[in-house]
Design a protein around this motif. Structure first.
Motif, PDB file in Angstrom:
ATOM      1  N   GLU A  59       0.842  -1.199   0.000  1.00  0.00           N
ATOM      2  CA  GLU A  59       0.000   0.000   0.000  1.00  0.00           C
ATOM      3  C   GLU A  59       0.871   1.241   0.000  1.00  0.00           C
ATOM      4  O   GLU A  59       0.614   2.199  -0.735  1.00  0.00           O
ATOM      5  N   ALA A  60       1.922   1.210   0.829  1.00  0.00           N
ATOM      6  CA  ALA A  60       2.837   2.350   0.851  1.00  0.00           C
ATOM      7  C   ALA A  60       3.470   2.519  -0.527  1.00  0.00           C
ATOM      8  O   ALA A  60       3.559   3.632  -1.050  1.00  0.00           O
ATOM      9  N   ALA A  61       3.876   1.428  -1.133  1.00  0.00           N
ATOM     10  CA  ALA A  61       4.490   1.507  -2.462  1.00  0.00           C
ATOM     11  C   ALA A  61       3.506   2.083  -3.476  1.00  0.00           C
ATOM     12  O   ALA A  61       3.879   2.891  -4.326  1.00  0.00           O
ATOM     13  N   ASP A  62       2.236   1.685  -3.361  1.00  0.00           N
ATOM     14  CA  ASP A  62       1.193   2.216  -4.247  1.00  0.00           C
ATOM     15  C   ASP A  62       1.088   3.725  -4.104  1.00  0.00           C
ATOM     16  O   ASP A  62       1.075   4.465  -5.079  1.00  0.00           O
ATOM     17  N   VAL A  63       0.994   4.166  -2.834  1.00  0.00           N
ATOM     18  CA  VAL A  63       0.830   5.594  -2.567  1.00  0.00           C
ATOM     19  C   VAL A  63       2.047   6.375  -3.048  1.00  0.00           C
ATOM     20  O   VAL A  63       1.922   7.470  -3.587  1.00  0.00           O
ATOM     21  N   PHE A  64       3.244   5.786  -2.856  1.00  0.00           N
ATOM     22  CA  PHE A  64       4.446   6.526  -3.223  1.00  0.00           C
ATOM     23  C   PHE A  64       4.882   6.276  -4.662  1.00  0.00           C
ATOM     24  O   PHE A  64       6.015   6.565  -5.032  1.00  0.00           O
ATOM     25  N   GLY A  65       3.965   5.723  -5.451  1.00  0.00           N
ATOM     26  CA  GLY A  65       4.163   5.767  -6.893  1.00  0.00           C
ATOM     27  C   GLY A  65       4.931   4.628  -7.535  1.00  0.00           C
ATOM     28  O   GLY A  65       5.419   4.771  -8.649  1.00  0.00           O
ATOM     29  N   ALA A  66       5.050   3.468  -6.857  1.00  0.00           N
ATOM     30  CA  ALA A  66       5.751   2.348  -7.484  1.00  0.00           C
ATOM     31  C   ALA A  66       4.779   1.537  -8.337  1.00  0.00           C
ATOM     32  O   ALA A  66       3.718   1.161  -7.874  1.00  0.00           O
ATOM     33  N   PHE A  75      12.064   7.242  -1.242  1.00  0.00           N
ATOM     34  CA  PHE A  75      11.432   6.218  -2.077  1.00  0.00           C
ATOM     35  C   PHE A  75      10.511   6.816  -3.150  1.00  0.00           C
ATOM     36  O   PHE A  75      10.641   6.538  -4.334  1.00  0.00           O
ATOM     37  N   PRO A 112      -3.543   5.770  -6.656  1.00  0.00           N
ATOM     38  CA  PRO A 112      -3.084   6.557  -5.504  1.00  0.00           C
ATOM     39  C   PRO A 112      -1.960   7.540  -5.854  1.00  0.00           C
ATOM     40  O   PRO A 112      -1.955   8.673  -5.374  1.00  0.00           O
ATOM     41  N   LYS A 113      -1.043   7.125  -6.718  1.00  0.00           N
ATOM     42  CA  LYS A 113       0.133   7.965  -6.958  1.00  0.00           C
ATOM     43  C   LYS A 113      -0.206   9.219  -7.750  1.00  0.00           C
ATOM     44  O   LYS A 113       0.551  10.181  -7.727  1.00  0.00           O
ATOM     45  N   LEU A 130      -6.732   3.491  -1.832  1.00  0.00           N
ATOM     46  CA  LEU A 130      -6.390   2.108  -1.480  1.00  0.00           C
ATOM     47  C   LEU A 130      -7.642   1.255  -1.358  1.00  0.00           C
ATOM     48  O   LEU A 130      -7.569   0.042  -1.262  1.00  0.00           O
ATOM     49  N   PHE A 178       1.285   5.539   7.557  1.00  0.00           N
ATOM     50  CA  PHE A 178       0.503   4.369   7.939  1.00  0.00           C
ATOM     51  C   PHE A 178       0.610   4.106   9.432  1.00  0.00           C
ATOM     52  O   PHE A 178       1.587   4.475  10.081  1.00  0.00           O
ATOM     53  N   MET A 202      10.849   7.040  -7.292  1.00  0.00           N
ATOM     54  CA  MET A 202       9.816   6.530  -8.195  1.00  0.00           C
ATOM     55  C   MET A 202       9.417   7.596  -9.215  1.00  0.00           C
ATOM     56  O   MET A 202       9.033   7.298 -10.330  1.00  0.00           O
ATOM     57  N   LYS A 259       7.790  -2.357 -10.393  1.00  0.00           N
ATOM     58  CA  LYS A 259       8.714  -1.791  -9.415  1.00  0.00           C
ATOM     59  C   LYS A 259       8.446  -2.384  -8.036  1.00  0.00           C
ATOM     60  O   LYS A 259       9.364  -2.606  -7.259  1.00  0.00           O
TER      61      LYS A 259
END
Ligand code: ATP
Ligand code: MG
Lengths: 282, 347
Positions: free
Chosen positions: A181-188, B98, B72-73, B52, B81, B102, A192
Motif C-alpha cells: 500500500e505504501a508503495a502504491d501511494v508513493f508511486g511504485a 522512495f 493513488p500515486k 487504497l 501508515f 519513483m 517496481k
C-alpha cells in the motif's frame, strides 16, 4: 535441571544421530577418496577421475543443466508464487495441484517423460495424428543431443519447480500488505513493487529455495538415467558407474567429494549474493 | 490549493455498510481530524481518499479535480501508515527518498529534499540505518518524513501515534502539528484519541457507525455537541444527562429543580452538563456522593441524582465523603438540551 545445560542435553540425541550416520560415513568416504592403492595419502583418485575423458563432458552437462533449469525454475516459481498469493479463493486447491509432482520420485518422473518422448510415446502419436510426421521418430538418440537435453530439462522443471514454489509462497506470505500500500501511494508500479519490495524482502526464502535447488541440480541422476541413459553423462552418473560398474570405490568417493565441493561453493555464492544486511529484515 | 471535497461517499463490504453517505469539505491547508470509536469507518474513509479502497458510490475531489478514478500515486497525496510501513530492506535515506526515486527525480534533488525533511523531523543522524535498528518513535519520524518529502498537496495519517508511549505521543503531537502547519499541506488525521484530536485539529469530524455526526472546531465539538453521541464520546469523563419534564413555556423541571430551557412542545428532553460546569451552591440539584476520586489537579466525584449517575469535577481542596449529600448548581450558559428521540441537540 540447570537451564543452561538443558538445551544441550535436548539436542544431544539428534547430534549423536548425525554424528553416527552422517559425519562418520563422511569421514570414511573422505578417507577412501584420499587413499592410494598402497594405503597411503594421495590425490591419485582425484587425478584418475578428473583425467578420465568423460569427466569434462559430465561436468559441462551437469553445470549446463543447472544453469538452464534453475533460473527457469526460479522465474516460474516466482511467477506462480506471486499469482497464488494474489488469489483469494481456491488458492489452496491451486497449490495442491501445482505441488503434485513433488510427490513423485525422480526416477518415476524420468519414466513419465520417457513415455512422452520415446518412439512409441505420446508425442509421436500426437505428431503422427496431426500429420506432422509420417512415421514415429526416435527423439532420444545421439543424433539429437539437444532434444535429449531439452527432455531432461523439461522433466526436471516439471518435477522440481514446486519445491521452490512452496518456499516462496511461504516467504511472500510473510511480507506485510502495508508495504505494498505504501508503495502504491508513493508511486511504485506493479513491476517496481516486485523488484523493489517483493524481491528484496524475499531474499531469505530465495536463499533457501536456491540453495536447495542448486544442490539437487548437481545431484541430478535418475531423470538423466531414464531419459538420456549413457547419451548424457553427468557427475552423479559417473559416481554411480565408478561404484557399481567399475567397483572402484576410491574413485567414486573422490567424485562424491568433488560434487560436494561444487555444492558448497555455490551455496556460499548464493548466500553471499542474497545476504540481508544486519537490521534490514522484516 | 488543495481543498478536499467528499461527496456522498458510501462503502459496503458485502452486506456490511461501513460508510453511509459521507459529505465533507476540508479547506486548503486545514488540519482535519477524523475521530471516532474503533470500527466506525475512519480508516475506510481515509483509504478511499487515498485510493487504497474503492468506494461503493460517491466522489472525491481534490483541488477542484475529481480524483476517485485515479491511482493513488496520481492523486497528489502522501500517507503515513499506522504501522509506519517503513521498508525494512532500505536505509532511512532510501525510505524517505522512495517516492522521489519513483518519480525519477535527479539524485541531487533527492538528496536535497531528503536532507531537508530529515532535518525537520530530527533524524539526520539516522539516514544510514535500517529500520530494524530504529525505535518505534524514530520509525514514526521516518514515515512522516517520507510523506513530507513528496511535498504533497494532501497528507493522510492513519493513527500515526497510536503505537507510541504516552510521553512520546504528547511530544510528537506538538511537533507534528508544527511541521504540518509549516509545510502548508492539507492534512487528514485519523485517531480514536480525543485528546490528540482536540489538541491538533483545526476541525474535528466525529464519526459514528459510518456517519459523520458533527464536523466543527474542537471547542465547538466540546461545548456544543450536535448529538448525544458526541456529548457522551468527547470529554473525560463525558457529559452528564438527566431527564427533563416541561414546566411551563421555556421552563423545564430536572430532578425537582426548574431551569430555563428551549421552547418546544416535546414531552421530554434530556438536560446535559459537563462535570466541570457544576459548582457546590446553596441552591441546585441535590446529589448523593458515591465514589470520591482525588486526581491531584481536581476531585472527581461520582454521585447519584434520582436513579441516574452523575459525575462532577470539584476543586481538589473540596472535602467530600461517600454518602454525603451535595447541592450542585450548573453554570447556566453551559447547560445543553437533547431530544431523546432524535438524539440531536435542541437549542
Ligand atoms: N476489507 C474489509 N472487509 C470487510 N469488512 C471490513 C473491511 N475493512 C473494514 N471493514 C469493516 O468496516 C468497519 C470500519 O472499519 P475501519 O477500519 O474503517 O474502522 P476504524 O474506524 O478505522 O477502526 P479502528 O479505530 O479500529 O482502526 C469495521 O466494522 C470493519 O470490520
Ligand atoms: Mg483504523
Amino acid at each position: 535441571m540447570n537451564a543452561r545445560i538443558l538445551p544441550y542435553v535436548l539436542i544431544l540425541p539428534v547430534t549423536l544421530f548425525l554424528c553416527l550416520f552422517f559425519i562418520y560415513p563422511f569421514v570414511l568416504v573422505s578417507q577412501q577418496a584420499f587413499q592410494a592403492a598402497d594405503g597411503g595419502w594421495s590425490m591419485e583418485n582425484f587425478q584418475e577421475v578428473v583425467e578420465y575423458w568423460k569427466f569434462p563432458i559430465s561436468m559441462k552437462n551437469t553445470l549446463l543443466l543447472a544453469a538452464i533449469v534453475v533460473p527457469v525454475q526460479l522465474a516460474l516459481a516466482l511467477l506462480m508464487a506471486t499469482m497464488v498469493s494474489k488469489m483469494k479463493k481456491g488458492r489452496d486447491m491451486v497449490l495442491y495441484i501445482w505441488t503434485i509432482p513433488l510427490g513423485i520420485s525422480d526416477l518415476a518422473a524420468g519414466i513419465i517423460w520417457l513415455a512422452i518422448f520415446e518412439q512409441s510415446g505420446f508425442l509421436n502419436s500426437m505428431l503422427h495424428g496431426i500429420g506432422v510426421v509420417d512415421k514415429p521418430v526416435n527423439f532420444l538418440t545421439y543424433q539429437n543431443p539437444w532434444i535429449v537435453f531439452l527432455a531432461i530439462a523439461l522433466a526436471e522443471i516439471w518435477r522440481a519447480t514446486a519445491i521452490m514454489l512452496v518456499i516462496l509462497v511461504a516467504g511472500i506470505g510473510l511480507i506485510p500488505k502495508e508495504y505494498y500500500e505504501a508503495a502504491d501511494v508513493f508511486g511504485a508500479s506493479k513491476w517496481k513493487q516486485f523488484t523493489r519490495i517483493t524481491f528484496p524482502l524475499l531474499r531469505p526464502s530465495l536463499q533457501t529455495a536456491l540453495v536447495l535447488r542448486v544442490i539437487l541440480a548437481f545431484e541430478i541422476f535418475a531423470v538423466v538415467a531414464a531419459l538420456g541413459g549413457t547419451l548424457f553423462p553427468v557427475l552423479m552418473g559417473q559416481t554411480y558407474s565408478y561404484q557399481f560398474d567399475l567397483l572402484n570405490s576410491g574413485a567414486a568417493a573422490a567424485m562424491a567429494l568433488i560434487i560436494l565441493g561444487i555444492s558448497i561453493g555455490f551455496t556460499l555464492i548464493i548466500l553471499r549474493i542474497l545476504r540481508v544486511p544486519k537490521g534490514a529484515s522484516i | 490549493m488543495a481543498e478536499i471535497q467528499i461527496k456522498n461517499i458510501a462503502k459496503s463490504f458485502g452486506a456490511f455498510q461501513a460508510l453511509n453517505d459521507i459529505n465533507l469539505t476540508i479547506a486548503d491547508q486545514e488540519f482535519m481530524v477524523l475521530l471516532g470509536a474503533s470500527g466506525c469507518g475512519k480508516s475506510t474513509l481515509l483509504r478511499i481518499i487515498a485510493g487504497l479502497e474503492v468506494a461503493s458510490s460517491g466522489e472525491v475531489w481534490i483541488g477542484g479535480k475529481r480524483i476517485d478514478h485515479l491511482s493513488p500515486k496520481d492523486r497528489g497525496i502522501a500517507m503515513v501508515f499506522q504501522n509506519y510501513a517503513v521498508f525494512p530492506h532500505l536505509t532511512v535515506f532510501e525510505n524517505i527518498g522512495f517516492g522521489l526515486r519513483m518519480k525519477k527525480l535527479p539524485n541531487d534533488e533527492v538528496t536535497r529534499r531528503v536532507e531537508r525533511v530529515a532535518g525537520l523531523m530530527h533524524i539526520e543522524m539516522l539516514l544510514k540505518r535500517y529500520s530494524g535498528e530504529l525505535s518505534g518513535g524514530q520509525r514514526q519520524r521516518v514515515a512522516v518524513a517520507r510523506a513530507l518529502a513528496m511535498e504533497p498537496d494532501v497528507i493522510l495519517m492513519d493513527e500515526p501515534l497510536s503505537n507510541l508511549d504516552a510521553l512520546l505521543r504528547m511530544e510528537m503531537r506538538a511537533e507534528l502539528k508544527g511541521v504540518l502547519a509549516e509545510s502548508k499541506t492539507t492534512a487528514i488525521y485519523v485517531t480514536h484519541d480525543q485528546v490528540e484530536a482536540m489538541s491538533m485539529a483545526d476541525r474535528i469530524s466525529v464519526m459514528h457507525q459510518g456517519d459523520i455526526v458533527q464536523a466543527a472546531s474542537p471547542i465547538e465539538v466540546y461545548r456544543d455537541p450536535a448529538a448525544k453521541f458526541v456529548a457522551s464520546f468527547i470529554g473525560n469523563p463525558p457529559m452528564n444527562f438527566l431527564p427533563a419534564k416541561p414546566a411551563g413555556p421555556s421552563k423545564w423541571q430536572v430532578a425537582g429543580q426548574t431551569f430555563d430551557g428551549p421552547n418546544t412542545d416535546k414531552a421530554v428532553l434530556q438536560f446535559a452538563i459537563r462535570p466541570e460546569d457544576m459548582q457546590p451552591a446553596e441552591q441546585g440539584l441535590v446529589a448523593t456522593a458515591k465514589i470520591v476520586e482525588p486526581l491531584g489537579a481536581h476531585l472527581l466525584v461520582t454521585c447519584q441524582i434520582g436513579d441516574a449517575l452523575f459525575r462532577v469535577i470539584l476543586d481538589s481542596d473540596a472535602v467530600v465523603k461517600p454518602g454525603q449529600s451535595l447541592t450542585l448548581a450548573p453554570q447556566p450558559d453551559r447547560v445543553r438540551w437533547f431530544d431523546p428521540d432524535t438524539t440531536l441537540a435542541v437549542a
